[in-house]
Design an enzyme around this catalytic site. Structure first.
Site, PDB file in Angstrom:
ATOM      1  N   SER A   1      36.342  37.001  37.609  1.00 37.81           N
ATOM      2  CA  SER A   1      35.274  36.401  38.603  1.00 37.81           C
ATOM      3  C   SER A   1      33.713  36.002  37.913  1.00 37.81           C
ATOM      4  CB  SER A   1      34.835  37.646  39.674  1.00 37.81           C
ATOM      5  OG  SER A   1      33.720  37.310  40.230  1.00 37.81           O
TER       6      SER A   1
ATOM      7  N   TYR B   1      32.288  46.473  41.736  1.00 41.39           N
ATOM      8  CA  TYR B   1      33.409  45.390  41.611  1.00 41.39           C
ATOM      9  C   TYR B   1      33.532  44.793  40.347  1.00 41.39           C
ATOM     10  CZ  TYR B   1      35.556  40.867  42.662  1.00 41.39           C
ATOM     11  OH  TYR B   1      36.190  39.719  42.351  1.00 41.39           O
TER      12      TYR B   1
ATOM     13  N   LYS C   1      36.237  44.353  36.986  1.00 39.04           N
ATOM     14  CA  LYS C   1      36.790  42.976  36.340  1.00 39.04           C
ATOM     15  C   LYS C   1      36.384  43.215  34.851  1.00 39.04           C
ATOM     16  CE  LYS C   1      38.055  41.043  39.948  1.00 39.04           C
ATOM     17  NZ  LYS C   1      39.723  41.104  40.160  1.00 39.04           N
TER      18      LYS C   1
HETATM   19  N1  LIG Z   1      37.815  35.083  46.800  1.00 35.16           N
HETATM   20  C1  LIG Z   1      36.874  35.232  46.039  1.00 35.16           C
HETATM   21  O1  LIG Z   1      35.694  34.857  46.096  1.00 35.16           O
HETATM   22  C2  LIG Z   1      37.067  35.829  44.373  1.00 35.16           C
HETATM   23  C3  LIG Z   1      36.122  35.327  43.495  1.00 35.16           C
HETATM   24  C4  LIG Z   1      36.381  35.599  42.134  1.00 35.16           C
HETATM   25  C5  LIG Z   1      37.489  36.420  41.872  1.00 35.16           C
HETATM   26  N2  LIG Z   1      38.235  36.848  43.051  1.00 35.16           N
HETATM   27  C6  LIG Z   1      39.463  37.668  42.634  1.00 35.16           C
HETATM   28  O2  LIG Z   1      40.686  37.050  43.052  1.00 35.16           O
HETATM   29  C7  LIG Z   1      41.669  37.763  43.420  1.00 35.16           C
HETATM   30  C8  LIG Z   1      42.286  37.366  44.747  1.00 35.16           C
HETATM   31  O3  LIG Z   1      41.249  37.191  45.744  1.00 35.16           O
HETATM   32  P1  LIG Z   1      41.507  36.796  47.386  1.00 35.16           P
HETATM   33  O4  LIG Z   1      40.043  36.115  47.755  1.00 35.16           O
HETATM   34  O5  LIG Z   1      42.676  35.822  47.272  1.00 35.16           O
HETATM   35  O6  LIG Z   1      41.435  38.216  47.906  1.00 35.16           O
HETATM   36  P2  LIG Z   1      42.463  38.588  48.954  1.00 35.16           P
HETATM   37  O7  LIG Z   1      41.949  40.012  49.425  1.00 35.16           O
HETATM   38  O8  LIG Z   1      42.408  37.551  50.162  1.00 35.16           O
HETATM   39  O9  LIG Z   1      43.823  38.781  48.296  1.00 35.16           O
HETATM   40  C9  LIG Z   1      44.073  40.118  47.724  1.00 35.16           C
HETATM   41  C10 LIG Z   1      45.596  40.343  47.907  1.00 35.16           C
HETATM   42  O10 LIG Z   1      46.084  41.617  47.407  1.00 35.16           O
HETATM   43  C11 LIG Z   1      46.655  42.407  48.037  1.00 35.16           C
HETATM   44  N3  LIG Z   1      46.423  43.785  47.622  1.00 35.16           N
HETATM   45  C12 LIG Z   1      45.139  44.644  47.101  1.00 35.16           C
HETATM   46  N4  LIG Z   1      45.422  45.469  46.462  1.00 35.16           N
HETATM   47  C13 LIG Z   1      46.809  45.754  46.344  1.00 35.16           C
HETATM   48  C14 LIG Z   1      47.525  46.613  45.751  1.00 35.16           C
HETATM   49  N5  LIG Z   1      47.313  47.976  45.222  1.00 35.16           N
HETATM   50  N6  LIG Z   1      49.080  46.313  45.839  1.00 35.16           N
HETATM   51  C15 LIG Z   1      49.337  45.318  46.296  1.00 35.16           C
HETATM   52  N7  LIG Z   1      48.699  44.487  47.153  1.00 35.16           N
HETATM   53  C16 LIG Z   1      47.297  44.570  47.167  1.00 35.16           C
HETATM   54  C17 LIG Z   1      45.827  42.220  49.592  1.00 35.16           C
HETATM   55  O11 LIG Z   1      46.745  42.897  50.634  1.00 35.16           O
HETATM   56  C18 LIG Z   1      45.695  40.820  49.616  1.00 35.16           C
HETATM   57  O12 LIG Z   1      46.693  39.944  50.109  1.00 35.16           O
HETATM   58  C19 LIG Z   1      41.217  39.188  43.544  1.00 35.16           C
HETATM   59  O13 LIG Z   1      41.545  40.077  42.492  1.00 35.16           O
HETATM   60  C20 LIG Z   1      39.441  38.897  43.489  1.00 35.16           C
HETATM   61  O14 LIG Z   1      38.889  39.971  43.008  1.00 35.16           O
HETATM   62  C21 LIG Z   1      38.157  36.415  44.242  1.00 35.16           C
END
Ligand SMILES: NC(=O)c1ccc[n+]([C@@H]2O[C@H](COP(=O)([O-])OP(=O)(O)OC[C@H]3O[C@@H](n4cnc5c(N)ncnc54)[C@H](O)[C@@H]3O)[C@@H](O)[C@H]2O)c1
Length: 340
Positions: A126, A150, A154
């Protein structure tokens, strides 16, 4: 050669859009998701959009024994690891929850990838790892300094991957630093479904627009930016999904460890986003100015030169389209994936 990829967190916001991109490019997928922040309906809709089927393991990536079943029962040549918690504010209140889920899930995946010789790995990092950037745009060479648990999780995982890659020169690892993903698939069938009060700007705006929330609070109007509000780099989630396909192709060339910013390279202020949404939806968004939010940096946007040069990655969608697609998704799914 036909590729198959293990996608953790595939039912989530970015994961589901990436599944569409992979399946539409004839890449098979296996999903592991425990639905702690998503719903099965998202996967059903991905199947509906792509007319392809998804093999699902509803497992927790922190449960190594269960996760090993997935590696034992399937053959895949890459892992895309989205699973994790992502709420910055919550991570400040319950840091251990974040360290446990984000670190243990990654450790388990890496150990199993090593055991089963799956040598291609993509990790969702991120822009938050840049902390308070000294200059913008931030390049992949900029200093890493996270301010929340958080963000620290990362940074720690990035270090874990870097050490792992040094010990395994035949492994290919892509660390993708996302800026601010917004928008939804143009079909309106999949999108972001925040639980409770949204943490991010655009889902908040769309919920105000639909009448679920009364007004938007803009956190601070005295930042050293043109209109005084914070500037961020917003990227359409479908562009981000495409970035994963390109990164995957890069890994298949045996590139070793690589790090890329995925953004548009262009910053927009909070007020600019509100106005773009008003234009795209034809609605007025009531907002009030509140105090600054702790930890917010005045501006952060990406240098996208490296991803452009090495991945051929260029974001296609502009802010107007991001707003239009987010609004379409919200209107078609006022209760998210829940049935009416
Ligand atoms: N959305 C953002 O703004 C953003 C920005 C930068 C980085 N990210 C990173 O991208 C990734 C995806 O983000 P997102 O926005 O799709 O989030 P999200 O919460 O929509 O998706 C994450 C998914 O992982 C699943 N999950 C979480 N922990 C788990 C575990 N231990 N075992 C199995 N499944 C698990 C959740 O049920 C969910 O479906 C994350 O790692 C997040 O940190 C997101």
């Amino acid at each position: 050669m036909r590729h198959c990829v293990l996608v953790t967190g595939g039912a989530g916001y970015i994961g589901s859009h990436t599944l569409v991109e992979l399946l539409s490019n004839e890449i098979e997928v296996i999903v592991v998701d425990n639905f702690c922040n998503s719903s099965k309906e998202a996967l059903r809709r991905v199947e509906e959009i792509t007319k392809k089927s998804i093999k699902l393991y509803p497992y927790d990536c922190c449960d190594k024994e269960l996760l090993e079943e997935v590696f034992r029962q399937n053959t895949f040549d890459a892992v895309i690891h989205f699973a994790g918690y992502k709420a910055v504010g919550e991570s400040v209140r319950v840091p251990l929850k974040y360290f446990r889920n984000n670190l243990i899930s990654t450790l388990n995946l890496l150990e199993l990838s090593e055991k089963y010789q799956v040598k291609n790995f993509i990790f969702s990092s991120s822009a938050t790892v840049y902390g308070v950037p000294k200059t913008v745009p931030v390049s992949e060479e900029s200093e890493i300094f996270a301010m929340s648990p958080y963000g620290q999780s990362k940074c720690m995982i990035e270090q874990m991957l870097t050490s792992f890659s040094k010990a395994h020169s035949d492994w290919n690892i892509a660390i993708l630093r996302y800026f601010n993903p917004i928008g939804a698939h143009p079909s309106g069938k999949i999108g972001e479904e925040p639980r409770g009060i949204p943490n991010n700007l655009l889902p908040y705006i769309t919920q105000v627009a639909i009448g679920k929330l009364p007004y938007l609070t803009v956190f601070g109007k005295d930042y050293p930016t043109e209109d005084g509000t914070c500037i961020r780099d917003y990227i359409h989630v479908c562009d981000l999904a495409c970035g994963h396909l390109l990164a995957l192709r890069k890994l298949y060339t045996n590139c070793g460890r690589v790090v890329y910013n995925l953004g548009t390279g262009k910053g927009y202020s909070v007020l600019e986003v509100i106005h773009a949404f008003e234009e795209a939806s034809g609605l007025k968004i009531p907002y009030q100015i509140g105090p600054r939010r702790e930890g917010d940096v005045p501006q952060n946007f990406a240098s996208v030169e490296k991803a452009k040069k090495e991945l051929n990655f260029v974001a296609k969608y502009d802010l107007h389209q991001m707003c239009e697609d987010a609004w379409r998704w919200q209107q078609k799914n006022p209760k998210g994936y829940q049935e009416e």
